[in-house]
Design a protein around this motif. Structure first.
Motif, PDB file in Angstrom:
ATOM      1  N   ASP A  26      37.632  39.556  33.641  1.00  0.00           N
ATOM      2  CA  ASP A  26      36.360  39.647  34.358  1.00  0.00           C
ATOM      3  C   ASP A  26      35.838  38.286  34.802  1.00  0.00           C
ATOM      4  O   ASP A  26      35.223  38.171  35.859  1.00  0.00           O
ATOM      5  N   GLU A  27      36.080  37.256  34.009  1.00  0.00           N
ATOM      6  CA  GLU A  27      35.612  35.913  34.357  1.00  0.00           C
ATOM      7  C   GLU A  27      36.549  35.209  35.330  1.00  0.00           C
ATOM      8  O   GLU A  27      36.099  34.528  36.252  1.00  0.00           O
ATOM      9  N   GLN A  28      37.840  35.350  35.115  1.00  0.00           N
ATOM     10  CA  GLN A  28      38.794  34.535  35.862  1.00  0.00           C
ATOM     11  C   GLN A  28      39.302  35.165  37.155  1.00  0.00           C
ATOM     12  O   GLN A  28      39.607  34.450  38.108  1.00  0.00           O
ATOM     13  N   GLN A  51      46.019  38.374  40.591  1.00  0.00           N
ATOM     14  CA  GLN A  51      46.591  39.203  39.530  1.00  0.00           C
ATOM     15  C   GLN A  51      47.871  38.578  38.969  1.00  0.00           C
ATOM     16  O   GLN A  51      48.072  38.535  37.750  1.00  0.00           O
ATOM     17  N   THR A  52      48.708  38.092  39.858  1.00  0.00           N
ATOM     18  CA  THR A  52      49.966  37.468  39.437  1.00  0.00           C
ATOM     19  C   THR A  52      49.708  36.256  38.556  1.00  0.00           C
ATOM     20  O   THR A  52      50.354  36.081  37.518  1.00  0.00           O
ATOM     21  N   VAL A  53      48.761  35.418  38.957  1.00  0.00           N
ATOM     22  CA  VAL A  53      48.461  34.205  38.189  1.00  0.00           C
ATOM     23  C   VAL A  53      47.918  34.572  36.809  1.00  0.00           C
ATOM     24  O   VAL A  53      48.271  33.933  35.813  1.00  0.00           O
ATOM     25  N   LEU A  54      47.108  35.606  36.728  1.00  0.00           N
ATOM     26  CA  LEU A  54      46.612  36.032  35.417  1.00  0.00           C
ATOM     27  C   LEU A  54      47.757  36.499  34.523  1.00  0.00           C
ATOM     28  O   LEU A  54      47.783  36.199  33.331  1.00  0.00           O
ATOM     29  N   CYS A  55      48.720  37.205  35.104  1.00  0.00           N
ATOM     30  CA  CYS A  55      49.895  37.640  34.330  1.00  0.00           C
ATOM     31  C   CYS A  55      50.719  36.434  33.868  1.00  0.00           C
ATOM     32  O   CYS A  55      51.153  36.376  32.713  1.00  0.00           O
ATOM     33  N   LEU A  70      39.794  26.232  31.101  1.00  0.00           N
ATOM     34  CA  LEU A  70      40.742  27.307  31.340  1.00  0.00           C
ATOM     35  C   LEU A  70      40.859  27.612  32.829  1.00  0.00           C
ATOM     36  O   LEU A  70      41.961  27.798  33.348  1.00  0.00           O
ATOM     37  N   SER A  71      39.736  27.627  33.534  1.00  0.00           N
ATOM     38  CA  SER A  71      39.790  27.903  34.973  1.00  0.00           C
ATOM     39  C   SER A  71      40.553  26.807  35.714  1.00  0.00           C
ATOM     40  O   SER A  71      41.310  27.099  36.647  1.00  0.00           O
ATOM     41  N   THR A  72      40.413  25.572  35.306  1.00  0.00           N
ATOM     42  CA  THR A  72      41.154  24.476  35.929  1.00  0.00           C
ATOM     43  C   THR A  72      42.646  24.659  35.719  1.00  0.00           C
ATOM     44  O   THR A  72      43.454  24.453  36.636  1.00  0.00           O
TER      45      THR A  72
END
Length: 184
Positions: A26-28, A51-55, A70-72
């Protein structure tokens, strides 16, 4: 150094905590979506790549050392992924957004434009603020200042009224100013 909340979230993710995953997503996700969209102007690519980057990040989470937010860390993964895709000809080369020259005047109404444009640090600060704004605020600012769309064009693009766009733009400017004042 990463905020302690990023480190705590990472630890919870590594234990398989479902609530931590939901918070992480939800945040990222919106941040990554805006990050890609600002560099490609392709909403479907932004959705897919976020989505791919989160995976990828979930797989690589044990390598996150907390030396940056973390976002960086996620933006770095995303930028590298986009660069690789562009090299393979899968997407157009990434274009860094032209936000700084358009939005700096919102951040500091008293500053002379020549002083503002010269600062690369300021451009990075502008981008950090935009990456953390609610998605609709970042979008309306992008359309107004980077794309130079009229209120009517923005309303059509966002499927709302011009009056709603004016109101959202006002709130977006205020949020941008607040974020700009707070970001280091």
């Amino acid at each position: 150094m990463a905020p302690s909340s990023d480190i705590q979230l990472t630890r919870a993710l590594l234990t398989g905590d479902e609530q931590a995953f939901n918070r992480f997503f939800d945040e990222q996700y919106p941040r990554l979506y805006r990050f890609v969209l600002a560099r490609s102007s392709d909403p479907s690519l932004a959705e897919e790549l976020a989505q791919t980057v989160l995976c990828i990040a979930i797989e690589k989470l044990p390598t996150y050392r907390g030396e940056a937010a973390l976002s960086t860390w996620l933006f770095t993964i995303c930028r590298n992924r986009m660069t690789d895709m562009a090299r393979r000809g899968e997407i157009a080369p990434m274009v860094e957004p032209p936000y700084a020259s358009f939005l700096e005047s919102i951040a500091d109404e008293n500053a002379h434009p020549d002083q503002l444009v010269e600062s690369q640090e300021l451009a990075a600060k502008v981008q950090r603020v935009l990456d953390h704004l609610p998605p609709q605020y970042a979008q309306v600012l992008h359309l107004k200042y980077a794309k130079e769309h009229s209120m009517k064009q923005i309303a059509e693009r966002m499927k709302t009224s011009a009056k709603a766009v004016e109101s959202m733009l006002s709130r977006a400017r205020q949020s941008f100013r607040q974020g700009f004042a707070e970001v280091q």
